[in-house]
Each structure stands twice: as structure tokens, then as C-alpha cells.
Design an enzyme around this catalytic site. Structure first.
Site, PDB file in Angstrom:
ATOM      1  N   CYS A 333       0.810  -1.168   0.084  1.00 17.20           N
ATOM      2  CA  CYS A 333       0.067  -0.042   0.054  1.00 17.20           C
ATOM      3  C   CYS A 333       0.775   1.446   0.195  1.00 17.20           C
ATOM      4  O   CYS A 333       0.321   2.193  -0.705  1.00 17.20           O
ATOM      5  CB  CYS A 333      -1.079  -0.055   1.058  1.00 17.20           C
ATOM      6  SG  CYS A 333      -0.402  -0.575   2.663  1.00 17.20           S
ATOM      7  N   ARG A 362       7.032 -11.534   5.222  1.00 24.09           N
ATOM      8  CA  ARG A 362       6.489 -11.441   6.446  1.00 24.09           C
ATOM      9  C   ARG A 362       7.287 -12.484   7.342  1.00 24.09           C
ATOM     10  O   ARG A 362       7.490 -13.777   7.061  1.00 24.09           O
ATOM     11  CB  ARG A 362       5.129 -11.701   6.674  1.00 24.09           C
ATOM     12  CG  ARG A 362       4.368 -10.607   5.718  1.00 24.09           C
ATOM     13  CD  ARG A 362       2.763 -10.684   5.864  1.00 24.09           C
ATOM     14  NE  ARG A 362       2.234  -9.680   5.180  1.00 24.09           N
ATOM     15  CZ  ARG A 362       0.799  -9.732   4.821  1.00 24.09           C
ATOM     16  NH1 ARG A 362      -0.118 -10.639   5.321  1.00 24.09           N
ATOM     17  NH2 ARG A 362       0.400  -8.657   3.985  1.00 24.09           N
ATOM     18  N   GLN A 380       1.036 -11.115  -3.667  1.00 30.88           N
ATOM     19  CA  GLN A 380      -0.203 -10.831  -3.439  1.00 30.88           C
ATOM     20  C   GLN A 380      -0.743 -10.157  -4.694  1.00 30.88           C
ATOM     21  O   GLN A 380      -0.150  -9.565  -5.389  1.00 30.88           O
ATOM     22  CB  GLN A 380      -0.445  -9.671  -2.157  1.00 30.88           C
ATOM     23  CG  GLN A 380      -0.265 -10.293  -1.019  1.00 30.88           C
ATOM     24  CD  GLN A 380      -0.335  -8.896   0.235  1.00 30.88           C
ATOM     25  OE1 GLN A 380       0.306  -7.995  -0.138  1.00 30.88           O
ATOM     26  NE2 GLN A 380      -1.493  -9.162   0.994  1.00 30.88           N
ATOM     27  N   ASP A 382      -2.393  -7.482  -5.344  1.00 32.74           N
ATOM     28  CA  ASP A 382      -2.749  -6.545  -4.556  1.00 32.74           C
ATOM     29  C   ASP A 382      -3.319  -5.294  -5.086  1.00 32.74           C
ATOM     30  O   ASP A 382      -2.678  -5.028  -6.381  1.00 32.74           O
ATOM     31  CB  ASP A 382      -1.435  -6.027  -3.574  1.00 32.74           C
ATOM     32  CG  ASP A 382      -2.021  -5.603  -2.162  1.00 32.74           C
ATOM     33  OD1 ASP A 382      -3.129  -5.633  -2.039  1.00 32.74           O
ATOM     34  OD2 ASP A 382      -1.063  -5.232  -1.400  1.00 32.74           O
ATOM     35  N   HIS A 384      -4.997  -1.170  -4.897  1.00 27.67           N
ATOM     36  CA  HIS A 384      -5.482   0.054  -3.996  1.00 27.67           C
ATOM     37  C   HIS A 384      -6.313   0.800  -4.829  1.00 27.67           C
ATOM     38  O   HIS A 384      -5.921   1.373  -5.719  1.00 27.67           O
ATOM     39  CB  HIS A 384      -4.211   0.502  -3.356  1.00 27.67           C
ATOM     40  CG  HIS A 384      -3.710  -0.375  -2.420  1.00 27.67           C
ATOM     41  ND1 HIS A 384      -2.630  -1.202  -2.654  1.00 27.67           N
ATOM     42  CD2 HIS A 384      -3.794  -0.567  -0.992  1.00 27.67           C
ATOM     43  CE1 HIS A 384      -2.295  -1.997  -1.718  1.00 27.67           C
ATOM     44  NE2 HIS A 384      -2.928  -1.504  -0.695  1.00 27.67           N
ATOM     45  N   LYS A 463     -12.423  -4.598   7.602  1.00 26.99           N
ATOM     46  CA  LYS A 463     -12.410  -5.339   6.256  1.00 26.99           C
ATOM     47  C   LYS A 463     -13.439  -6.411   6.147  1.00 26.99           C
ATOM     48  O   LYS A 463     -14.287  -6.928   7.330  1.00 26.99           O
ATOM     49  CB  LYS A 463     -10.954  -5.886   6.131  1.00 26.99           C
ATOM     50  CG  LYS A 463     -10.716  -6.965   7.529  1.00 26.99           C
ATOM     51  CD  LYS A 463      -9.440  -7.615   7.353  1.00 26.99           C
ATOM     52  CE  LYS A 463      -9.254  -8.852   8.486  1.00 26.99           C
ATOM     53  NZ  LYS A 463      -7.913  -9.445   8.336  1.00 26.99           N
ATOM     54  N   HIS A 509      -8.069  -1.081  -0.037  1.00 24.59           N
ATOM     55  CA  HIS A 509      -7.233  -2.214   0.006  1.00 24.59           C
ATOM     56  C   HIS A 509      -7.869  -3.555  -0.190  1.00 24.59           C
ATOM     57  O   HIS A 509      -8.946  -3.841   0.459  1.00 24.59           O
ATOM     58  CB  HIS A 509      -6.394  -2.220   1.353  1.00 24.59           C
ATOM     59  CG  HIS A 509      -5.805  -1.123   2.012  1.00 24.59           C
ATOM     60  ND1 HIS A 509      -4.567  -1.226   2.251  1.00 24.59           N
ATOM     61  CD2 HIS A 509      -6.360  -0.157   2.603  1.00 24.59           C
ATOM     62  CE1 HIS A 509      -4.302  -0.072   2.995  1.00 24.59           C
ATOM     63  NE2 HIS A 509      -5.390   0.545   2.930  1.00 24.59           N
TER      64      HIS A 509
END
Length: 646
Positions: A333, A362, A380, A382, A384, A463, A509
Site C-alpha cells: 500500500c 513477513r 499478493q 494486491d 488499492h 475489512k 485495500h
């Protein structure tokens, strides 16, 4: 005294037990299935005297979730008793029930062996045959401390000190006694369907700084039939284990010399994930997303601004370059917000939808790593979405529709949870309320049911988590949709509104698959490695009967490649049966057999994975058959897709 039992008024003597009252209000068949009783919100052992204030007593049956929980926890005690009888020097720690079973952690000087588990299980059966009563005694903290000190059970003393209560309950059956809140079944004879499964390492209190213990896992059910059904399920799950199939299909491996929790993708595995990533990327573009890419590390002060350093740093890796601290990204992000801030946007340019197949790292504890399902390095899908507040509802709904399309493609059923503000969080109460309301209203407008998961949101916003169920009914958390008013404020994101003034956008997100690695692990187990034709790394394999068909087989190979079919040829001088079995083990969707007859007619004999035989087909007919099978799943969602290595 009168008491209501399962909707029926019954008369019992003063001081009667719960069991005596339930016997009066239930049939013999019903009573045999009762494990404990409930009075209001309190669960009571069957041999407990009915409280004077209790006016209604409800049975808890052995096949209910609560009843199974009691059976499993009681079986954990049964196992601990057996361990102490067979291995007196073992120290007991904790033994809760868990989903579909139970475990108990022991401190013992040597590892438990499979033979030990067999012996423990036999001892448990003897205790069942003895039909010992579970009894409960309330004691003061000092009495409890002395009781377990005399037994040499140090771990129980630590629990007593940590709990800091004035009174404790000690449950006993036979010669075994344990510190426990209960409740438990009335007698050991009620525990007739259990199986010990395996032993694993576990740190005391879940802290890797503490001593490592041995955790014995087991499963327990209301009757032998239910136990057998679950054991059959476990056998099927074992066959589908993605780690085993990953080796069998030569998809991926884990190399300890390179570090734990990081997958190495082999040619076929890398091709499978490329097919998936290619499909997802094309879908993003069709849905109005723009491709972006950010760096792997960013300065630490950015992570401090975002709140990750204060709220997430135990899961991050850090390094130093030119005396400047950097953090390896656990999320994408921050880079996306910096890309947005490259220029001042107009309200007409919103929403900005940024998509990245972003690799993140991670710091997961070694004890929780599990194949592709829990890794330290993963990618991911991912994105945004930075939008105006008035666009937020439509953007959330668009993401939900994308989730529905993807889950439908893979035949997943799913459920949704709305996770609310955790204790450790940033942002104002007003922003959290606005964000939570936006998610709930979008779900309500779409008519989708969802559960509330209190306090499990991200630290920057609430979320929606999407939990998919695979063909074995197992639940996996994949997609997530998070609404965030806080980070746009911390990074000073803005746009010029219709009024010519600066305004603050809101950020969504979202990840549809979540982790590509995790999603692939789930898919491998869901399909047991037999991927749909569109998704298979090899869609067809050409098999020759003898060397004399080699020249024609090479022409067939080129023909199918030009059609965009992922095909390979097995031209080895091996028996056809051996080649067929090998292709079946590797779960190839189509086998194209070529003998002298096929060469003469310029055709192939098509065998379909699963044993069906499509027979002798021309090359064009065989290609059409394979391509039609590859396109079939996309018709349901109105999507289209093609991928070729040529």
C-alpha cells in the site's frame, strides 16, 4: 421442585442432579445422547445438583457443536490419564478441545513414538471400559497450589499464579486429577469414539522462548460411525496434501539450505502460477485497474508514518543501507500511495485503481509455517483503489463482484465476515465508523449474508474477509476488502474537487486471491492435482507406441502447439502401458496415442483423464475437443481467457 426440561414441566426432588431431571423430561433414546445440561447461559455437568435459581434445564446432545466440544475436552483428560499411567515422569500442561478434535501438551524426556501412541490409546480404552466417574471439586487457590505442588506439576502452578483466581475446580476420574473449568461428560464410558493422530512440537504458552513440549493430537466423536467418516475424510485430505502433490507433480519444493518458508517453483509449477497470474492480470485490466510496481524495501520512516512500525514490526524484516534504516515491505500500500502522490489529481480522474502482483515478506514463526499455505515470502494480487467518498459504495461492490466471479470459476462456495476495529489500531472513531458502515451497507445492498467478527480488522481499517470452502468442506481465508480513511490522511493524499478545493480521498485495500502461493496450495488440494484443462500446465501428452511413429508424432506436436494447446510428447522407447500410467499419475488431462493405424489415418486416439476414451479423432477434432474443454469454465461468469506457451 418443578423445573422445565426441554419445554416440558417435570417434578423432581430437592437436591436432584441435572441427570435426574433430564431423565424425567426426555425419552430413554434422547437421554442416552445427552452429555451436559444448560441452565440459562451456564453449562452444568450431569451429576451437578440443580441450582436453586434454575427454572429451565436444556439438554446438550452429543452431536451438537457444544456437545462435541465437551466430548473432545473430556477425551483430552482421558489421554492425559493414560500418559501419566504409562509415563509417570511426564508433566501435564494444557489439553483443550479444538476443531474436530483435541490435544494435550506434555513435558517428557524423550519423543513419543507411534508405538507409544498405540499404547496410550489402549490404556484409554481400558479407562473407558472401567466407566469411571468425572467428578468436580472446588478448592481455594492455596489448596490448588498445594495439591499440584505435591504432585510435582509445575506447569499447573504457573497457570494458577497467572490466573490469579480465588477458587479453582479440579476434575478427577480414576487416579487422574486436572486443573480445569469443565464441563465434562458424566463417565469415561461415554467416550467411545476417538483416535490418536500424531505428535508435534509446541512451545509452552506458544512462546518460542519457552521450553518445547510434545503435543499429542487426537480426534473424538459422538459415535464410531461419525469417527470413521472423519478418519476417511482425513485419509482423503492426506491424499490431497499439496506438499505431497507438489512433489508428485514436480510443481515446487522447499529448500532448507535457502531458508525456511520460501517456495522454489519448478518449471511446471512456475507455468501454473504464470497461467493464473496472467488470467488475473487480464481481468484487472478489463475491470479498469492500472498496473503499477513498487520497490521491495522502503525507508523506515515511511513505515513509521503508516503505523506499520508501531503496529506490525514484529512481522517485518529490516535492513540498513548507507546508515539509513529500511523495511522490507510486508504490504504494497505505501508504494501505491507514493505513486498516487506523483501529481495532484482532479475529481474527474478518480477512482485510481492500482494493481500489482507484489512480492512481500513477513516474519512468520517457524512453528506456523505450512507448505504454501503459510510462508514468509509470497505474492499478493494486491490493489488499492483511491476514490472519492461518494464513489466508495460502487467500488466495494465492484470488488465483491470480482470475488464472486473468481470463486465461481473454481466452483468454490464461500462465506463473508465483517471484521471490526481491533484494540491495536490507528485513526479516529469517526473514520472507523464511516468505513465499517460503508462495508456493511455495500453487503446489505447486494443482499449478501455475512457474520460480524469483532475486533479482527486491520490496524488501519475494517475489512470484509471471504472464506472459501473446498471440495472437502475445509474453510480457507482468501479475499479481503479493507476500507481505509486513515492512511490517506497520514500520507496527505488529496484531489481537487468540483469546487476547486483540496479534498481527502478514501482508499480501498483489496486482494482477490490473497496470496498467490496460498491460493495455489488450496487449488492443488481442491482439485487433488487434477487441474481443469484451462489451468493445467500440460493439457495433452502425445504417446507413441513404437519408435516408428516418431516422425508423425513430431508433426502432431507442432500442429497442437500452433493451435495454442500446451502439449508435450513422450517419444521414449517404453511400453505404452507404462507411458499411460505415468501420464495418469501426473494427471495430464488428455493422452494422444499414436500407433501405426493413427499414422496411416493421420489421426490420434484420445484418452481422457479419468479413464474415458474419446476414440479415434482427426487432429482438428482432437484440438477442438481440448480447446472447448479449456473454454467451458469461463462461460458461467461471462469471462473469456486464453493462454499459450507458443
Amino acid at each position: 421442585m418443578q423445573i422445565e426440561v426441554a419445554g416440558k414441566q417435570v417434578e423432581v426432588a430437592e437436591g436432584a442432579s441435572c441427570a435426574e431431571a433430564l431423565k424425567e423430561g426426555l425419552s430413554k433414546k434422547q437421554f442416552k445422547k445427552v452429555v451436559v445440561a444448560k441452565c440459562g447461559g451456564t453449562t452444568l455437568d450431569l451429576n451437578t445438583t440443580i441450582p436453586a435459581t434454575c427454572t429451565t434445564l436444556e439438554p446438550v446432545f452429543d452431536d451438537s457443536p457444544e456437545g462435541l466440544d465437551v466430548i473432545r475436552h473430556s477425551t483430552a483428560h482421558l489421554m492425559a490419564e493414560a500418559v501419566k499411567k504409562l509415563f509417570p515422569s511426564a508433566k501435564v500442561t494444557i489439553g483443550p478441545s479444538v476443531e474436530n478434535g483435541f490435544y494435550y501438551d506434555f513435558d517428557f524426556e524423550r519423543p513419543f513414538t507411534p508405538e507409544d501412541l498405540e499404547a496410550i490409546e489402549k490404556e484409554m480404552q481400558r479407562s473407558v471400559g472401567a466407566d469411571q466417574e468425572f467428578s468436580c471439586r472446588k478448592v481455594s487457590a492455596d489448596e490448588a497450589r498445594k495439591f499440584f505442588a505435591d504432585m510435582g506439576e509445575d506447569y499447573k502452578l504457573e497457570l494458577i499464579d497467572d490466573l490469579g483466581e480465588e477458587e479453582y475446580s479440579i476434575y478427577r476420574h480414576g487416579d487422574f486429577a486436572d486443573l480445569c473449568r469443565g464441563p465434562h461428560v458424566a463417565r469415561t464410558g461415554m467416550l467411545k469414539a476417538f483416535k490418536l493422530l500424531n505428535v508435534a512440537g509446541a512451545y509452552w504458552r506458544g512462546d518460542e522462548k519457552n521450553k518445547q513440549l510434545q503435543r499429542i493430537y487426537g480426534t473424538a466423536w459422538q459415535d464410531p460411525k461419525a469417527l470413521k467418516k472423519h478418519l476417511d475424510y482425513l485419509e482423503e485430505a492426506k491424499k490431497r496434501d499439496h506438499r505431497k502433490l507438489g512433489t508428485q507433480l514436480d510443481l515446487f519444493s522447499f529448500q532448507e539450505q535457502g531458508g525456511a518458508g520460501m517456495a522454489y517453483w519448478h518449471p511446471k509449477g512456475a507455468l501454473v502460477r504464470t497461467i493464473l497470474e496472467d488470467f488475473v492480470t487480464k481481468e484487472q485490466l478489463k475491470r479498469g485497474y492500472q498496473l503499477v510496481r513498487g520497490p521491495q524495501i522502503l525507508k523506515r520512516d515511511l513505515w513509521e508514518t503508516s503505523g506499520h512500525y508501531d503496529n506490525y514490526r514484529e512481522n517485518m524484516y529490516f535492513t540498513e543501507i548507507d546508515e539509513q534504516a529500511y523495511g522490507v515491505k510486508p504490504m504494497n500500500c505505501l508504494a501505491h500511495m507514493l505513486i498516487y502522490n506523483r501529481k495532484l489529481m482532479s475529481y474527474r480522474e478518480l477512482p485510481q485503481r492500482y494493481f500489482e502482483l507484489g512480492m512481500v515478506h513477513r516474519h512468520e514463526k517457524s512453528g506456523v509455517l505450512h507448505g504454501l499455505l503459510r510462508v514468509r515470502c509470497f505474492t499478493q494480487d494486491d490493489a488499492h483503489i483511491i476514490c472519492r467518498p461518494d464513489q466508495l459504495q460502487d467500488e466495494i461492490k465492484g470488488v465483491v463482484k470480482w470475488v464472486q466471479d473468481l470463486m465461481g470459476l473454481f466452483d468454490f462456495t464461500y462465506s463473508m465476515e465483517l471484521s471490526t476495529r481491533p484494540e491495536k489500531s490507528i485513526g479516529s472513531d469517526e473514520d472507523w465508523e464511516r468505513a465499517t458502515k460503508a462495508l456493511s451497507e455495500a453487503m446489505d445492498d447486494l443482499g449478501l449474508p455475512y457474520e460480524i467478527n469483532e475486533g479482527d480488522g486491520a490496524f488501519y481499517g475494517p475489512k470484509i474477509d471471504v472464506k472459501v470452502r473446498d471440495c472437502l468442506g475445509r474453510e480457507w481465508q482468501c479475499s479481503t476488502i479493507q476500507v481505509d480513511f486513515t492512511l490517506p490522511d497520514r500520507f496527505d493524499l488529496s484531489y481537487i474537487g468540483e469546487d476547486g478545493e483540496r479534498h481527502r480521498p478514501v482508499m480501498v485495500h483489496r486482494a482477490i486471491m490473497g496470496s498467490v502461493e496460498r491460493f495455489l496450495g488450496i487449488l492443488i488440494e481442491h482439485y487433488a492435482g487434477a487441474f481443469p484443462v484451462w489451468f493445467a500446465p500440460v493439457q495433452a501428452r502425445i504417446l507413441t507406441v513404437t519408435d516408428s511413429q516418431r516422425d508423425f508424432a513430431e508433426k502432431v506436436l507442432q500442429f497442437f502447439q500452433e493451435k495454442g494447446i500446451r502439449v508435450e510428447a513422450d517419444l521414449r522407447n517404453e511400453k505404452l502401458g507404462y507411458k499411460v500410467r505415468e501420464a495418469q499419475v501426473e494427471k495430464i488431462p488428455y493422452m494422444l496415442v499414436i500407433g501405426d493405424k493413427e499414422v496411416e489415418s493421420e489421426s490420434v486416439n484420445v484418452r481422457v483423464r479419468g479413464g474415458d476414451d474419446a476414440g479415434l479423432l482427426s487432429l482438428e477434432e482432437a484440438a477442438e475437443l481440448i480447446l472447448a474443454a479449456a473454454k467451458e469454465p469461463f462461460k458461467r461468469g461471462g469471462m473469456s481467457y486464453s493462454f499459450s506457451t507458443t
